[in-house]
Design a protein around this motif. Structure first.
Motif, PDB file in Angstrom:
ATOM      1  N   SER A 308       0.862  -1.183   0.000  1.00 18.63           N
ATOM      2  CA  SER A 308       0.000   0.000   0.000  1.00 18.63           C
ATOM      3  C   SER A 308       0.896   1.230   0.000  1.00 18.63           C
ATOM      4  O   SER A 308       2.127   1.121   0.010  1.00 18.63           O
ATOM      5  CB  SER A 308      -0.906   0.005   1.233  1.00 18.63           C
ATOM      6  OG  SER A 308      -0.133   0.133   2.414  1.00 18.63           O
ATOM      7  N   LEU A 309       0.281   2.409  -0.009  1.00 16.89           N
ATOM      8  CA  LEU A 309       1.071   3.637   0.045  1.00 16.89           C
ATOM      9  C   LEU A 309       1.839   3.742   1.358  1.00 16.89           C
ATOM     10  O   LEU A 309       2.866   4.418   1.433  1.00 16.89           O
ATOM     11  CB  LEU A 309       0.152   4.851  -0.129  1.00 16.89           C
ATOM     12  CG  LEU A 309      -0.483   5.009  -1.519  1.00 16.89           C
ATOM     13  CD1 LEU A 309      -1.470   6.167  -1.521  1.00 16.89           C
ATOM     14  CD2 LEU A 309       0.599   5.220  -2.578  1.00 16.89           C
ATOM     15  N   PRO A 313       5.444   1.137  -0.626  1.00 14.34           N
ATOM     16  CA  PRO A 313       4.809   1.918  -1.700  1.00 14.34           C
ATOM     17  C   PRO A 313       5.356   1.591  -3.087  1.00 14.34           C
ATOM     18  O   PRO A 313       4.606   1.614  -4.069  1.00 14.34           O
ATOM     19  CB  PRO A 313       5.102   3.368  -1.308  1.00 14.34           C
ATOM     20  CG  PRO A 313       6.262   3.297  -0.367  1.00 14.34           C
ATOM     21  CD  PRO A 313       6.115   2.000   0.355  1.00 14.34           C
TER      22      PRO A 313
END
Length: 348
Positions: A308-309, A313
């Motif tokens: 995920s961010l 990332p």
């Protein structure tokens, strides 16, 4: 004897608060003698077995308002058999415990498939039976007092229990009274207990962990990722376990299951360990299989988090790129083929 009778009748009166009228006299009649703490019988091996029954213990047990003494001790009438009938206290317990199956037949039959019964059948008299775990006259509801279950197991597995009590699960249950964490029976089951050293148990261990760690609502309560199952089954280790479970691989080809990395009874909390200590622990765990792995080796692993961010990332954007790029390429190729076929058809 008159004093004993009075005590027994008083105890029977206490029981009558929860029991129907017909239970009062029956229980009181037995307690007239069995409330005597000195009451005992000598067995054939010379040992003395206490025959005392605590009225309050029975009153507050799960059976206190439902059963009378003769429901379990049906063959004992006014003239009880002498202690010489039984060679030892253990022989008496083993001869008596099958009484439980009159009411708990389904549960009893499950115990016949357990490792405990297998040991008993093979002559190990010390293998646990119903009364060793549940008690006899003061049986409590194990669902209401879950910590009691693990303490019961500790009577035989004391070393294991001490490790469990220091683990993240054991501390939460024993010290904090947290009812969400697993006790022994949550992982090993209550009655159909299998030998934990078998390949079958090892391959099935991820499913045991997933019961809690795959529960999104429960994990959200403690701020823990609930994608454990998904992330494990999608990486190399989890894929091999899935293939072995389906028969595509031999069990010895399975690389790693949950318990190989996290331990069994001594599971620690990554949060409490701290970042550096956790990294060192993971590196040491990886090195068990990956010889020569450097301390930075685990950095290539995404842990049990999906990209995920916030977590990895770069991997997240690479995955996002391929999620768009691959369908685009496939659709483009299909269109190219269709257009080519269309052009060929026009040329004819």
């Amino acid at each position: 004897m008159v004093q004993l009778l009075i005590v027994g009748l008083l105890a029977g009166g206490a029981l009558a608060q929860k029991a129907p009228e017909k239970l009062r006299d029956s229980v009181a009649a037995c307690l007239a003698c069995h409330d005597d703490k000195q009451l005992s019988v000598q067995l054939r091996d010379g040992a003395t077995m206490s025959l005392h029954v605590d009225p309050q213990g029975f009153l507050h047990s799960v059976h206190g308002s439902q059963l009378v003494c003769t429901d379990c001790h049906a063959r004992y009438e006014e003239n009880h058999p002498s202690g010489a009938t039984f060679p030892s206290r253990r022989a008496y317990a083993i001869a008596s415990y099958e009484t439980c199956k009159k009411c708990h037949f389904d549960t009893y039959t499950r115990t016949l498939e357990s490792v405990h019964y297998e040991l008993l059948k093979n002559g190990l008299d010390s293998a646990p039976i119903c009364t060793d775990c549940h008690g006899a006259h003061n049986i409590q509801n194990p669902h209401e007092k879950r910590a009691m279950v693990s303490r019961s197991c500790a009577s035989c597995h004391d070393g294991v229990y001490l490790r469990y009590a220091k683990s993240v699960h054991g501390k939460a249950l024993e010290e904090g009274g947290n009812q969400d964490v697993p006790a022994c029976a949550d992982c090993h089951t209550h009655h159909q207990i299998q030998a934990p050293g078998t390949t079958q148990f090892r391959l099935g261990s991820p499913q045991i962990c997933i019961r809690c760690h795959g529960d999104r609502q429960l994990m959200a309560k403690y701020g823990i990722s609930a994608t454990v199952a998904q992330t494990y089954l999608s990486d190399f280790h989890g894929v091999t376990a899935s293939l072995a479970g389906g028969g595509a691989l031999l069990p010895q080809q399975v690389v790693v299951t949950c318990i190989d990395c996290h331990g069994v009874h001594d599971i620690a909390s990554p949060r409490l360990m701290g970042g550096e200590a956790m990294k060192a622990s993971v590196a040491a765990t990886c090195a068990k299989c990956h010889e020569g792995a450097s301390p930075a080796f685990p950095a290539a692993w995404l842990s049990h988090y999906e990209p995920s961010l916030r977590h990895a990332p770069l991997v997240f954007f690479v995955q996002l790129f391929y999620k768009v790029f691959i369908p685009f390429v496939v659709v483009g190729l299909v269109l190219q083929v269709l257009l080519h076929l269309y052009r060929v058809s026009l040329g004819r």
